[in-house]
Design a protein around this motif. Structure first.
Motif, PDB file in Angstrom:
ATOM      1  N   PHE A   3       0.856  -1.173   0.000  1.00 50.26           N
ATOM      2  CA  PHE A   3       0.000   0.000   0.000  1.00 50.26           C
ATOM      3  C   PHE A   3       0.900   1.233   0.000  1.00 50.26           C
ATOM      4  O   PHE A   3       2.038   1.185   0.459  1.00 50.26           O
ATOM      5  CB  PHE A   3      -0.890   0.049   1.236  1.00 50.26           C
ATOM      6  N   LEU A   5       1.540   5.113   1.300  1.00 54.88           N
ATOM      7  CA  LEU A   5       1.217   6.114   2.312  1.00 54.88           C
ATOM      8  C   LEU A   5       1.762   7.443   1.827  1.00 54.88           C
ATOM      9  O   LEU A   5       2.951   7.552   1.499  1.00 54.88           O
ATOM     10  CB  LEU A   5       1.837   5.753   3.659  1.00 54.88           C
ATOM     11  N   VAL A  24       0.655  -2.148   7.234  1.00 59.31           N
ATOM     12  CA  VAL A  24      -0.264  -1.006   7.228  1.00 59.31           C
ATOM     13  C   VAL A  24      -1.526  -1.351   8.002  1.00 59.31           C
ATOM     14  O   VAL A  24      -2.014  -0.546   8.805  1.00 59.31           O
ATOM     15  CB  VAL A  24      -0.605  -0.572   5.787  1.00 59.31           C
ATOM     16  N   VAL A  62      -3.699   6.771   3.144  1.00 53.80           N
ATOM     17  CA  VAL A  62      -3.384   5.416   2.704  1.00 53.80           C
ATOM     18  C   VAL A  62      -4.068   5.176   1.364  1.00 53.80           C
ATOM     19  O   VAL A  62      -5.276   5.368   1.238  1.00 53.80           O
ATOM     20  CB  VAL A  62      -3.852   4.368   3.741  1.00 53.80           C
TER      21      VAL A  62
END
Length: 132
Positions: A3, A5, A24, A62
């Motif tokens: 993911f 950020l 995450v 996110v």
């Protein structure tokens, strides 16, 4: 799966980090040592929402849908799609209803995660729609 950020610093500079999805998710479910999410929720309860939250810049955005990166000009570009979308149900003030919707969402086979949003009044559901 990773993911992205994204966070802006005090000088409005863009900071992009890639993290493993599992890490995450662990960070999202447990508030950090500074208590940023708890502080935001307290502020939302006590404020009239007309003033800005002073620590909102500490919370990274996110992006589970793609692995983003910055190009030479500092613009965000898509490096790779994850096959995940974020569904959001907003403005639900009753925590019991949020909990019930979260439990129902978790029973679906394509649901990766269901989390209460940082405001405490929304539900965020990560759903796999295809292969990465």
């Amino acid at each position: 799966m990773k993911f992205t950020l994204v966070r802006k610093d005090k000088k409005n500079g863009l900071h992009v980090r890639l993290k493993m999805a599992e890490l995450v998710m662990q960070q999202l479910t447990a508030d950090n040592a500074r208590g940023d999410v708890a502080g935001l929720r307290r502020w939302l309860l006590m404020s009239n929402r007309l003033t800005s939250y002073q620590h909102i810049d500490r919370l990274p955005v996110v992006c589970p849908m793609a692995e983003l990166k910055t190009d030479a000009n500092g613009n965000l570009t898509v490096g790779r799609m994850n096959g995940v979308v974020l569904l959001s149900v907003s403005r639900q003030h009753d925590p019991k209803v949020l909990w019930h919707m979260k439990q129902k969402a978790m029973t679906l086979p394509t649901t990766l995660a269901a989390l209460v949003g940082s405001s405490g009044e929304s539900l965020k559901v990560l759903v796999r729609i295809g292969r990465p």
